[in-house]
Design an enzyme around this catalytic site. Structure first.
Site, PDB file in Angstrom:
ATOM      1  N   GLU A 151      -3.888 -10.719   0.541  1.00 18.45           N
ATOM      2  CA  GLU A 151      -4.656 -10.659   1.788  1.00 18.45           C
ATOM      3  C   GLU A 151      -6.088 -11.060   1.452  1.00 18.45           C
ATOM      4  OE1 GLU A 151      -4.313  -6.828   3.832  1.00 18.45           O
ATOM      5  OE2 GLU A 151      -2.203  -6.717   3.255  1.00 18.45           O
ATOM      6  N   GLU A 207       0.814  -1.214   0.000  1.00 15.18           N
ATOM      7  CA  GLU A 207       0.000   0.000   0.000  1.00 15.18           C
ATOM      8  C   GLU A 207       0.849   1.266   0.000  1.00 15.18           C
ATOM      9  OE1 GLU A 207      -2.664  -1.093   3.268  1.00 15.18           O
ATOM     10  OE2 GLU A 207      -4.115  -1.717   1.767  1.00 15.18           O
TER      11      GLU A 207
HETATM   12  C1  GAL Z   1      -4.918  -4.032   4.366  1.00 17.27           C
HETATM   13  C2  GAL Z   1      -3.499  -3.753   4.783  1.00 17.27           C
HETATM   14  C3  GAL Z   1      -3.145  -4.436   6.064  1.00 17.27           C
HETATM   15  C4  GAL Z   1      -4.218  -4.191   7.082  1.00 17.27           C
HETATM   16  C5  GAL Z   1      -5.525  -4.679   6.578  1.00 17.27           C
HETATM   17  C6  GAL Z   1      -6.648  -4.378   7.529  1.00 17.27           C
HETATM   18  O1  GAL Z   1      -5.354  -3.063   3.510  1.00 17.27           O
HETATM   19  O2  GAL Z   1      -2.593  -4.146   3.806  1.00 17.27           O
HETATM   20  O3  GAL Z   1      -1.918  -3.945   6.506  1.00 17.27           O
HETATM   21  O4  GAL Z   1      -4.315  -2.822   7.298  1.00 17.27           O
HETATM   22  O5  GAL Z   1      -5.837  -4.014   5.397  1.00 17.27           O
HETATM   23  O6  GAL Z   1      -6.485  -4.997   8.743  1.00 17.27           O
END
Ligand code: GAL
Length: 984
Positions: A493, A417
């Protein structure tokens, strides 16, 4: 020639650190080493303008100096700061590259004697969070930048018999703009500090290329020496176990080698020896590639069943002690996790050593995130500003050079990000010029112009399904589109494991299993970042905002599969089931087995079955089957299951491994719970015959207040739940709608009011007698209500309650109106639960994949799933329950006639505190048992989804306002049998 800086690096200098030596690979050496970890002198000042005089306390190194648990050491001398948590926000004005004046400073001092000071030596810092200034014996060595990256200084000629090492850590600097990860702000010396002698003619660095080819191992070793060797002297390079020697720089076939994979992590010891020094590396042979858009290792596709792992410790902050790192990786292995993304920075090198040894596919991510610029439309983003290019390249260089020889690292990640811009290309170029053996990953590059795999986070399963078959929407640029369409896809993620969740894991895994383009993904996230504070009652866990931070993101950082103390949460067991190496399904009398292993056959696992009914285990034994080849499948016959029994099949590990004993249950599946209370009721406790005369209803409300001898309070219909963390957010697929919690609140479900319409007693003294109650229940200020018809009858020695719930009035057009349709009440005394249903862990319609059918029991206190911020948790899927409380016992059979589908999932929740207490508590330690047993019996309930990040509850698991029909059949066995002993 060592050039030492005259001035400390300016804190607003966006460049790389000054005075540092080039980073080299991590290895073990026989050169002398001194570990300088331990207790250091320490003092803290709120800013350099208000620098403290005198007043030194002490602090452990490594640790984040702001941690509350360090109060006792640091506090005698004064304040040492506090952790602060923001997700994206910079905790100061965005004015790059300038940090604020309000910039705390931690000053460290360490005195160390050396009996025989080496003339040439290097001082190595594994990581300093913040901007460090380092002095040895009064000489400024340079600065550190890049908090989770190694820094080394040449200290040749500076060491004496008595030495003084001084490190000043400024919390903020220009470099902070590159480190805006979603985590606590935790400055300090966070990794080990080591002094290493550098003998003349020693090994400066070693670059190892250990590839796996169709004809076996191929090894190229490129040592770099400190200085030229004496004439005639040589560098000797050997693989000890294989008796293989190789010549520096010459690719050498190593025919006897076996390949390395996460499933079978074969390592060899590589020794590089000069007359002055011998260094040792553990190496593994493997080749990473992308073939026809499919991610491969050693020529076969691999599927990543991974987690994102931050480094966090509840007492030490960003330092995780070696025994904790080891324990967590063993725990990951035991739960079928085969991959880790080191979100969002390179980990302590120990992690990679262990990942090599235990077998994990690792995405090694650079220490770069500028997410806070996203909040201001990316204006001034360092990723797109040439002033930051040298620092970004430097970060890449330090990571690649440190980690280049680890077989576990299969992808490099540019960071997280950090938006787009010219420096993405620069970073990619820096990676490729240093190592072309691993593909590149960066989720911020959605056109994938600079990377080798396409990465997304939290994409909806429907979208992943499109990408899986290559029909995703096109990019505007045809060439880029064609390039991206030929790439493998990874979810860097997905499935936000915050609070009670994530729901819907199975839906993703089914896609990963079916489509070769999908590389799999990484759950967000492995670990909760709770911070422990010591109180008179013992340690309690705190989250964002609890330290007085004016700007914070509350408990957003409490979102892991394990607690900060590494206690597994129920969701980890579910994940283990979803990630199981063998996918096993029961289909009538047949068992389908599909191997998810990519490199090894299934001989590490065996199958066994158990047949159980209400009286106990009837039969058990092995299910024999020849080992399946990688990704192989088979169908086997199952033993016949008697009509009232449950068959469970377990996959167990055959022998002992480094992470689990032989017999470890890797996963399990079962048939369904047999129908009917007779089949479900465990134990033959005599039942006290109940008649309608035992049903004591409050004439003013229609609520049950006594059943036989059992006092019942707080009897009510329930449509909501205390919101989970996911319930508090609108799903990404319904971003224009309210969160579920808001919907329920707008409908007043947390504050339902009941109006008694009628109580009708029909021939209550006869065999067909009934009590019919009608209530109308709704929230304040709205005209959305439910009409409830409660029909009580005496049946088979028990009392049967048929409940019909029908929506009336105006229910809004939005979806997911209800969390549940259940009946809540409370019983006097502390309790214990037995149940027939699914267990032993909690289950919700889209979560609880590990819960299989059977008979289970536990004390109410033990059945609580503790969450750092209290919320709905711990429901057990059940169709028969026995609650013993305060010397009395209540049995209930639960059955839901409609609606059908996954939301038809009868359940019980038992708690030692009330729903109101759960609503009111902001931290787990505020929940105090009140001496009663609070029960909710659900006829239907909604799933939990993963709305905090990603889709909300998937449509099949949502609960709309609709007619619900179900029954609860109550029995009150003799109190003497309250512990449920069997009488057979
Ligand atoms: C994503 C980010 C993580 C964390 C997650 C929310 O966007 O990469 O670091 O912030 O969201 O828990």
């Amino acid at each position: 020639m060592i050039v030492r800086p005259e001035q400390p690096q300016a804190r607003d200098d966006p460049g790389p650190p000054i005075g540092t030596a080039p980073t080299v690979a991590s290895w073990t050496t026989d050169a002398a080493e001194w570990n300088l970890d331990g207790t250091w002198e320490f003092r803290w000042s709120p800013s350099s303008a208000h620098q403290r005089e005198g007043g030194w306390g002490s602090i452990p190194v490594p640790a984040s100096f702001v941690m509350p648990s360090l109060d006792r050491d640091a506090a005698p001398a004064g304040d040492h700061g506090r952790p602060a948590y923001t997700n994206k926000w910079y905790p100061f004005p965005i004015d790059p590259p300038r940090p604020p004046d309000e910039n705390p400073v931690g000053e460290y001092r360490r005195r160390f004697p050396l009996a025989d000071p080496p003339p040439r030596a290097e001082l190595r810092f594994g990581g300093i969070e913040g901007a460090g200034e380092v002095r040895l014996n009064g000489v400024l060595l340079g600065s550190t930048r890049g908090s989770r990256l190694p820094m080394a200084f040449d200290v040749s000629g500076l060491l004496e018999g008595e030495n003084l090492l001084e490190v000043r850590v400024h919390q903020f600097s220009a470099a902070t703009y590159l480190e805006d990860q979603d985590a606590w702000w935790l400055p300090g010396i966070i990794r080990s500090v080591v002094l290493r002698a550098r003998p003349v003619g020693g090994v400066r660095d070693v670059r190892v290329r250990a590839e796996w080819t169709p004809s076996g191992g191929m090894l190229t070793v490129m040592p770099e020496l400190d200085s030229a060797l004496e004439p005639g002297a040589e560098v000797a390079i050997e693989i000890a176990e294989l008796g293989t020697t190789v010549r520096a720089g010459h690719p050498t076939p190593v025919r006897d080698a076996l390949p390395w994979s996460a499933e079978d992590p074969v390592l060899y010891t590589l020794r590089v020896r000069t007359p002055a020094e011998t260094v040792t590396h553990r190496i593994g042979f493997r080749t990473v590639g992308i073939v026809d858009g499919v991610f491969q290792v050693n020529g076969v596709p691999v599927s990543l069943r991974g987690v994102n792992r931050h480094e966090h410790h509840p007492r030490l902050g960003r330092h995780v002690p070696p025994e904790v790192v080891t324990a967590e990786l063993l725990m990951m292995k035991r739960h079928n996790i085969n991959a880790v993304r080191t979100s969002h920075y390179p980990p302590d090198p120990l992690f990679l050593d262990l990942a090599d040894r235990l077998g994990f596919w690792v995405v090694d991510e650079c220490d770069v995130e500028t997410h806070g610029f996203g909040e201001i439309d990316w204006r001034g983003n360092p990723m797109d500003d040439p002033r930051w290019e040298p620092a970004l390249r430097d970060r890449v260089a330090r990571m690649v050079e440190r980690d280049k020889n680890h077989p576990c690292v299969i992808l490099w990640s540019l960071g997280n990000e950090a938006g787009e811009g010219g420096n993405v290309a620069a970073m990619a170029d820096e990676f490729r010029s240093r190592d072309d053996s691993r593909p590149l990953h960066y989720e911020g590059d959605q056109s994938s112009a600079h990377v080798d795999v396409w990465s997304r986070m939290y994409a909806h399963p429907d979208e992943v399904a499109e990408i899986a078959i290559g029909v995703e929407p096109a990019l505007a640029d045809d060439a880029l589109d064609a390039r991206r369409r030929a790439m493998p896809f990874v979810l860097c993620e997905y499935a936000h494991a915050m609070g009670t969740g994530p729901g819907g894991l199975t839906e993703y895994q089914d896609l990963f299993d079916a489509h070769p383009r999908l590389m799999g993904g990484f759950i967000w996230e492995w670990l909760e970042h709770g911070v422990q504070v010591d109180t008179d009652q013992g340690p309690v866990t705190r989250y964002g905002g609890d330290f007085g931070e004016p700007l914070h993101d509350s408990n957003d950082v409490i979102d892991g599969l394990v607690s900060a103390e590494r206690r597994p949460r129920a969701q980890l067991t579910d994940l283990a089931q979803v990630f199981a190496p063998l996918r096993v399904t029961i289909d009538g009398a047949r068992l389908h087995v599909v191997s998810r292993l990519d490199h090894t056959d299934s001989s590490r696992y065996a199958l066994r079955y158990r047949i159980e009914d209400a009286a106990g285990v009837r039969d058990s034994g092995p299910i024999t089957a020849p080992p399946l080849p990688p990704r192989g499948r088979t169908t086997l016959d199952l033993p016949q299951v008697p009509p009232l029994a449950v068959l469970t099949v377990e996959v167990v590990q055959v022998g002992e491994t480094a992470w689990a004993p032989g017999g470890w249950v890797v996963s399990r599946v079962s048939t369904a719970v047999p129908a009917g209370i007779a089949a479900q009721r465990r134990g033959a406790a005599p039942v006290r015959r109940l008649t309608l005369a035992d049903v004591d209803l409050d004439p003013a409300t229609g609520a049950l207040r006594r059943l036989g001898d059992l006092e019942v309070t707080d009897w009510r219909v329930m449509l909501d739940r205390v919101p989970t963390d996911n319930d508090r957010h609108a799903g990404w697929d319904e971003i224009l709608e309210f969160s579920y919690a808001e919907r329920w609140r707008l409908l007043g479900l947390h504050d339902l009011r009941s109006r008694l319409v009628s109580i009708e007693r029909v021939s209550v003294d006869g065999p067909d007698g009934e009590i019919r109650v009608r209530t109308v229940v709704g929230g304040p200020a709205v005209d959305a209500r439910v009409s409830c018809r409660w029909r009580w009858r005496a049946v088979d020695g028990g009392i049967r309650l048929d409940l019909a719930v029908d929506p009336e009035g105006h229910w809004p057009a939005w979806t997911a109106h209800w969390a549940r349709v259940g009946v809540g009440f409370s019983l006097p005394g502390e309790g214990r639960l037995e149940w027939c249903g699914r267990g032993p862990g909690p289950a919700y319609p889209d979560l609880g994949q590990a819960a299989t059918a059977g008979w289970f029991a536990g004390a109410v206190a033990e059945l609580q799933e503790r969450t750092v911020r209290p919320q709905e948790a711990g429901a057990r899927a059940a169709s028969w329950v026995r609650v013993a409380a305060g010397g009395q016992t209540l049995e209930v059979g639960l059955d839901t006639a409609s609606p059908r589908g996954p939301v038809n999932d009868p359940a019980i929740t038992v708690r030692p505190w009330s729903e109101a207490a759960l609503w009111a508590a902001a931290h787990d330690d505020e929940l105090i048992p009140d001496g009663r047993t609070h029960v909710v019996l659900d006829l239907v309930r909604a799933g939990v989804g993963t709305a905090r990040c990603g889709p909300g509850v998937l449509p099949a698991y949502r609960l709309e306002a609709q007619p619900v029909r179900g029954s609860l059949v109550f029995f009150t066995p003799d109190a003497s049998d309250a512990n449920g002993d069997r009488h057979d």
